[in-house]
Design a protein around this motif. Structure first.
Motif, mmCIF file in Angstrom:
data_model
loop_
_atom_site.group_PDB
_atom_site.id
_atom_site.type_symbol
_atom_site.label_atom_id
_atom_site.label_comp_id
_atom_site.label_asym_id
_atom_site.label_seq_id
_atom_site.Cartn_x
_atom_site.Cartn_y
_atom_site.Cartn_z
ATOM 1 N N LEU A 296 1.055 -1.292 -0.167
ATOM 2 C CA LEU A 296 0.083 0.034 0.058
ATOM 3 C C LEU A 296 1.061 1.162 0.051
ATOM 4 N N ARG A 297 0.342 2.138 -0.634
ATOM 5 C CA ARG A 297 0.929 3.620 -0.738
ATOM 6 C C ARG A 297 0.390 4.096 0.761
ATOM 7 N N VAL A 298 1.125 4.676 1.518
ATOM 8 C CA VAL A 298 0.837 5.468 2.621
ATOM 9 C C VAL A 298 1.115 6.772 2.689
ATOM 10 N N HIS A 299 0.155 7.684 3.372
ATOM 11 C CA HIS A 299 0.268 9.102 3.237
ATOM 12 C C HIS A 299 0.308 9.520 4.828
ATOM 13 N N LEU A 300 1.445 10.117 5.135
ATOM 14 C CA LEU A 300 1.653 10.295 6.587
ATOM 15 C C LEU A 300 2.017 11.642 6.744
ATOM 16 N N ARG A 301 1.319 12.065 7.834
ATOM 17 C CA ARG A 301 1.900 13.527 8.584
ATOM 18 C C ARG A 301 3.061 13.535 9.033
ATOM 19 N N ALA A 302 3.682 14.485 8.792
ATOM 20 C CA ALA A 302 5.348 14.478 8.999
ATOM 21 C C ALA A 302 5.650 15.674 9.295
ATOM 22 N N GLN A 303 7.065 15.979 9.816
ATOM 23 C CA GLN A 303 7.792 17.154 9.972
ATOM 24 C C GLN A 303 9.045 16.988 8.911
ATOM 25 N N ILE A 304 9.255 18.178 8.506
ATOM 26 C CA ILE A 304 10.615 18.229 8.031
ATOM 27 C C ILE A 304 11.420 19.079 8.782
ATOM 28 N N VAL A 305 12.586 18.630 9.282
ATOM 29 C CA VAL A 305 13.463 19.210 10.255
ATOM 30 C C VAL A 305 15.077 19.356 9.754
ATOM 31 N N ALA A 306 15.736 20.141 10.121
ATOM 32 C CA ALA A 306 16.962 20.484 9.869
ATOM 33 C C ALA A 306 18.092 20.175 10.985
ATOM 34 N N ASP A 307 18.949 19.636 10.816
ATOM 35 C CA ASP A 307 20.201 19.373 11.852
ATOM 36 C C ASP A 307 21.004 20.521 11.780
ATOM 37 N N ALA A 308 21.923 20.370 12.865
ATOM 38 C CA ALA A 308 22.671 21.609 12.956
ATOM 39 C C ALA A 308 23.654 21.807 11.927
ATOM 40 N N THR A 309 23.984 21.024 10.687
ATOM 41 C CA THR A 309 24.511 21.512 9.544
ATOM 42 C C THR A 309 23.709 21.909 8.478
ATOM 43 N N GLY A 310 22.224 21.907 8.929
ATOM 44 C CA GLY A 310 21.204 22.473 7.700
ATOM 45 C C GLY A 310 20.746 21.320 6.850
ATOM 46 N N SER A 311 20.980 20.101 7.093
ATOM 47 C CA SER A 311 20.611 18.983 6.389
ATOM 48 C C SER A 311 19.306 18.595 6.756
ATOM 49 N N LEU A 312 18.319 18.235 5.782
ATOM 50 C CA LEU A 312 17.145 17.957 6.042
ATOM 51 C C LEU A 312 16.805 16.488 5.997
ATOM 52 N N SER A 313 15.648 16.270 6.979
ATOM 53 C CA SER A 313 15.163 14.833 7.129
ATOM 54 C C SER A 313 13.871 14.843 7.408
ATOM 55 N N VAL A 314 13.168 13.716 7.316
ATOM 56 C CA VAL A 314 11.648 13.765 7.537
ATOM 57 C C VAL A 314 11.386 12.861 8.624
ATOM 58 N N ARG A 315 10.584 13.514 9.717
ATOM 59 C CA ARG A 315 10.220 12.804 10.758
ATOM 60 C C ARG A 315 8.784 12.512 10.880
ATOM 61 N N VAL A 316 8.246 11.149 11.017
ATOM 62 C CA VAL A 316 7.026 10.911 10.526
ATOM 63 C C VAL A 316 6.242 11.003 12.265
ATOM 64 N N LEU A 317 5.262 11.535 12.310
ATOM 65 C CA LEU A 317 4.840 11.934 13.691
ATOM 66 C C LEU A 317 3.860 10.652 14.141
ATOM 67 N N ALA A 318 3.917 10.621 15.586
ATOM 68 C CA ALA A 318 3.045 9.694 16.056
ATOM 69 C C ALA A 318 1.628 9.985 15.965
ATOM 70 N N GLY A 319 0.726 9.086 16.095
ATOM 71 C CA GLY A 319 -0.510 9.468 16.043
ATOM 72 C C GLY A 319 -1.312 9.327 14.563
ATOM 73 N N GLN A 320 -0.924 8.336 13.843
ATOM 74 C CA GLN A 320 -1.286 8.701 12.273
ATOM 75 C C GLN A 320 -2.661 7.991 12.097
ATOM 76 N N GLU A 321 -3.354 7.580 12.882
ATOM 77 C CA GLU A 321 -4.832 7.071 12.879
ATOM 78 C C GLU A 321 -5.531 7.988 11.951
ATOM 79 N N SER A 322 -6.503 7.623 11.224
ATOM 80 C CA SER A 322 -7.203 8.461 10.264
ATOM 81 C C SER A 322 -8.480 9.403 11.251
ATOM 82 N N PHE A 323 -8.584 9.142 12.477
ATOM 83 C CA PHE A 323 -9.448 9.940 13.318
ATOM 84 C C PHE A 323 -8.769 11.103 13.959
ATOM 85 N N ARG A 324 -7.468 10.807 14.013
ATOM 86 C CA ARG A 324 -6.702 12.003 14.905
ATOM 87 C C ARG A 324 -6.423 13.106 14.275
#
Length: 418
Positions: free
Chosen positions: A345-373
């Protein structure tokens, strides 16, 4: 059940570009240009001073500190062009440079040697003057004939400001797709002040979808809520189409329960169901149909996040095509942590893009992905999209990341979260 890629192809085949109309620039914010806009003038339209001070003739050679000049006249913003001649001219910020003068010395860098009630008569330079300093040249910002806004541009406040500065009063834009929103379910309460009875919930889907549709470039021409009766649904459908809707969106009543009546109700009205159920999560029961009059119909599931996914990844690509915008591009960013997902399945997840101390970006998938939240939405600045057959995606794997809306750059969302 079909894949997301196949579903998207059906959507693109069904979408059409909206007609073009000319609108006043004062009301053009958020609209999409149907043709490129070229400048009809130079900006600035004349050489002018960037400082309050004195205009001088340097002629490409630095003027030494200690040089003295007779003040020939003064020039304020809005004054007509004048011949500069020799000597200095007192000048204000934005004033037309006297012809023949090419540099400005700020008033703070000048010693007044002689003055009259009307102003300085003779000055001496405290500092050297570089040729051309503090002068804004004609066309330095925008040259006449230059294309300043390409076709497909969404006009924001900055674009509208530039159009005003250039004296462009109207622009050709694509009409906003007329859209209707219908929420279904006898449990829904639309009045926020009404007390809830047992079994009732508030209708949060409709205000969310309406606002998101408006932000996506649509014109919401009708909205309403109905219960679980096909007759009231069909009445709402008639009202929406009578209001001019060419894209109709409903939530709820598309799965396989006792009250999931929409597929049969649509067929009874001569609609063609193009697909029903897509290999995604959340939102698998999503339905897409063509009504008898050619209008597009999206039946989204009723859970809030399932509806949000349907809006973002099915409705918005159609709106984008109808607005004749180029295809949306996704970022590719590494996951911060291992992720478990339903295989295939293709999943669509609410997430945060964050930058570390060097400015590199990564994506953090948030907790609470149930469709009622709903609360998880408060902390999201992007959607992470993960596809493929694996049930575990390892940290560091690059995944697709998109903004919260198709016209919301993810870097803008990051700034809002900071």
């Amino acid at each position: 059940m079909i894949s997301y890629a196949d579903a998207l192809q059906h959507l693109m085949d069904a979408a059409w570009p909206m007609p073009v109309e000319r609108v006043d620039v004062a009301h053009a914010e958020g609209r999409v240009l149907a043709e490129a806009v070229g400048s009809v003038q130079d900006l600035p339209p004349f050489d002018n001073s960037a400082m309050d001070g004195f205009a001088l003739h340097a002629d490409g050679v630095e003027i030494a500190a200690g040089s003295s000049f007779t003040v020939q006249g003064w020039q304020a913003a809005g004054d007509a062009a004048v011949q500069g001649g020799k000597g200095a001219w007192e000048i204000m910020t934005g004033a037309h440079m006297p012809a023949g003068l090419d540099s400005v010395v700020p008033v703070e860098q000048v010693e007044v040697l002689e003055a009259h009630l009307d102003g300085p008569l003779r000055i001496r330079l405290r500092e050297a003057v570089r040729p051309g300093q503090h002068v804004r040249l004609r066309g330095q910002d925008v040259a006449q004939g230059e294309v300043v806004l390409p076709q497909g541009t969404t006009l924001d406040v900055n674009a509208v400001t530039l159009l005003h500065a250039l004296g462009i009063t109207t622009v050709q834009v694509h009409r906003r797709p007329p859209v209707a929103v219908i929420t279904t379910g006898k449990e829904l309460v639309s009045d926020g002040a009404q007390a809830l009875e047992p079994g009732q919930i508030r209708d949060s889907n409709r205000p969310y979808l309406v606002r998101r549709l408006q932000q996506a470039g649509a014109d919401v021409v009708w909205q309403g809520a109905v219960g679980d009766e096909p007759a009231t649904f069909l009445q709402a459908l008639d009202q929406a189409t009578a209001a001019g809707a060419r894209v109709l969106i409903s939530t709820g009543a598309v799965s396989q329960g006792r009250y999931d009546f929409i597929p049969d109700a649509l067929r009874g009205r001569g609609a063609r169901i193009v697909f029903h159920k897509v290999a995604i999560r959340p939102g698998k029961p999503l339905l897409f149909a063509r009504l008898a009059d050619g209008a597009l119909y999206f039946g989204l599931p009723g859970n809030p996040i399932s509806a949000a996914v349907g809006q973002r990844f099915f409705v918005e690509p159609v709106l984008r095509r109808m607005l004749a915008m180029v295809d949306e591009q996704a970022l590719q960013l590494p996951l911060q942590a291992d992720l478990r997902k339903p295989p295939g399945l293709r999943v669509h997840l609410r997430a945060q893009i964050v930058a570390d101390a060097t400015g590199s970006l990564s994506v953090r998938v948030l907790a609470g992905q149930e469709s009622f939240r709903l609360k998880t939405q408060l902390h999201a600045n992007a959607w992470a999209i993960v596809d493929g057959a694996d049930d575990v995606v390892r940290a560091g794997t690059r995944v697709k990341v998109r903004g919260l809306g198709h016209r919301d750059p993810v870097w803008l969302s990051m700034q809002e979260m900071s």
